[in-house]
Motif scaffolding. Structure first.
Motif, PDB file in Angstrom:
ATOM      1  N   PRO A  21      -5.640  -7.757   3.824  1.00 47.61           N
ATOM      2  CA  PRO A  21      -5.898  -7.359   2.444  1.00 47.61           C
ATOM      3  C   PRO A  21      -6.652  -6.048   2.334  1.00 47.61           C
ATOM      4  N   SER A  22      -7.659  -5.868   3.176  1.00 46.20           N
ATOM      5  CA  SER A  22      -8.489  -4.670   3.067  1.00 46.20           C
ATOM      6  C   SER A  22      -7.710  -3.402   3.377  1.00 46.20           C
ATOM      7  N   SER A  24      -4.343  -3.193   2.898  1.00 45.15           N
ATOM      8  CA  SER A  24      -3.247  -3.077   1.943  1.00 45.15           C
ATOM      9  C   SER A  24      -3.695  -2.424   0.655  1.00 45.15           C
ATOM     10  N   PHE A  25      -4.926  -2.739   0.217  1.00 49.54           N
ATOM     11  CA  PHE A  25      -5.430  -2.229  -1.042  1.00 49.54           C
ATOM     12  C   PHE A  25      -6.805  -1.630  -0.813  1.00 49.54           C
ATOM     13  N   GLU A  58     -11.792 -10.700  -0.260  1.00 57.52           N
ATOM     14  CA  GLU A  58     -11.190  -9.910   0.811  1.00 57.52           C
ATOM     15  C   GLU A  58     -10.497  -8.660   0.270  1.00 57.52           C
ATOM     16  N   TYR A  59     -10.159  -8.675  -1.009  1.00 54.99           N
ATOM     17  CA  TYR A  59      -9.593  -7.496  -1.667  1.00 54.99           C
ATOM     18  C   TYR A  59     -10.671  -6.689  -2.392  1.00 54.99           C
ATOM     19  N   LYS A 303      -1.411 -12.077  -2.783  1.00 56.60           N
ATOM     20  CA  LYS A 303      -1.132 -10.680  -2.415  1.00 56.60           C
ATOM     21  C   LYS A 303      -0.053 -10.059  -3.297  1.00 56.60           C
ATOM     22  N   ILE A 306      -2.357  -9.612  -6.874  1.00 55.99           N
ATOM     23  CA  ILE A 306      -3.704  -9.050  -6.829  1.00 55.99           C
ATOM     24  C   ILE A 306      -3.770  -7.653  -7.445  1.00 55.99           C
ATOM     25  N   HIS A 307      -2.657  -6.910  -7.416  1.00 52.42           N
ATOM     26  CA  HIS A 307      -2.692  -5.539  -7.933  1.00 52.42           C
ATOM     27  C   HIS A 307      -3.059  -5.487  -9.411  1.00 52.42           C
TER      28      HIS A 307
END
Length: 311
Positions: A21-22, A24-25, A58-59, A303, A306-307
């Motif tokens: 996650p970290s 990816s975003f 995590e994001y 995932k 989350i955006h």
């Protein structure tokens, strides 16, 4: 400001964890994601959302879960002494004041983390329409996003044979009295539904292996739930599909529709919102399993939504 017409989306989640996650975003500059307030669904407690809270962290999204226990839901029995309950015209207040107060407490806690940048509300199941009541009663100036997960937004059709409004009028009140969904720069509604299993009528007059609109492919998990011992898909609806269908019927007036096992897809979307449907996603964290029976808050599903919290 009027909401733009937003097309609905249908997604098949990927279960790949190749990217963390970290990585990816990542937030641009020093801008941090808005805090999120998680609102438990009917019968759930705060602990059911601990894993979702960890996943959001995590994001980089700090989260506060409204403090609700399973025993708290028995407070709703106070509505039984209200004549409007029996007339089917029950209003959220005062019977649900206890839950609205829990939302407000969580919002105040999250505001301390927000530093003026606004909040996201994540309402699971009934928590989604209760969020709308909260926004109507307490105001929404601090809220930038309402994201609902398997929320039965729409009341059942009136006068439908064999259908009893399980909320005793509450959803009619929400539909008539609460602000309509919008998708604007100031406030965004994102309504997420799941297609875990298609319901069936008690009488075999529908083909459970066909999509709701006659052309959609059945989800992999729904197929799995209808396999026989020789690995062939049953020619008729399973007992489980009939049972689930009766639950769907009480929510939307029809049994032979797709849903997440509890809430029909058609009830979980709102006009004016960005409406999203995930294939193979189950309704609740209780009874879910991240890889074989994921719910809306499982990491592989988060995932893909989350955006909305990072915008």
């Amino acid at each position: 400001m009027a909401s733009a017409i937003v097309p609905s989306l249908r997604l098949r989640p990927s279960f790949s964890y190749a990217t963390s996650p970290s990585s990816s975003f990542s937030s641009s500059g020093d801008v941090k994601p808005r805090p999120a307030v998680i609102l438990p669904g009917l019968g759930n407690n705060s602990g059911d959302y601990k894993k979702l809270e960890v996943t959001l962290s995590e994001y980089g999204v700090p989260a506060v879960v409204a403090a609700v226990s399973r025993l708290d839901w028995f407070r709703n029995a106070a509505g039984l002494v209200d004549p409007s309950y029996w007339r089917g015209t029950l209003r959220p207040r005062p019977v649900l004041d206890w839950y609205l107060k829990r939302i407000d407490d969580a919002v105040r806690e999250a505001n301390a983390l927000a530093q003026g940048q606004g909040l996201s509300l994540i309402g699971h199941s009934a928590g989604g329409w209760l969020a709308r009541v909260y926004m109507e009663e307490y105001g929404n100036s601090d809220i930038s996003l309402l994201l609902t997960l398997g929320t039965p937004h729409l009341p059942p059709p009136r006068g439908q044979p064999g259908v009893i409004d399980q909320t005793r009028g509450l959803l009619y009140y929400v539909e008539e009295q609460c602000a309509k969904a919008v998708y604007t720069p100031e406030l965004r509604y994102v309504c997420i539904a799941g297609r875990y299993i298609r319901g069936a009528t008690l009488v075999n007059n529908a083909d459970v292996s066909a999509g709701i609109d006659g052309g959609d492919a059945i989800s992999e998990l729904a197929i799995a739930s209808n396999k026989t011992g020789d690995s062939q898909v049953s020619s008729g609806p399973s007992l489980r599909a009939r049972f689930v269908g009766q639950g769907y019927k009480q929510v939307c007036g029809r049994a032979d529709v797709w849903g997440d096992g509890v809430v029909p897809e058609v009830s979980a979307h709102l006009d004016g919102a960005l409406n999203v449907t995930f294939d193979g996603v189950y309704h609740s964290p209780v009874g879910s399993e991240d890889e074989t029976r994921p719910w809306y808050g499982s990491p592989a599903i988060v995932k893909d939504w989350i955006h909305h919290l990072l915008q």
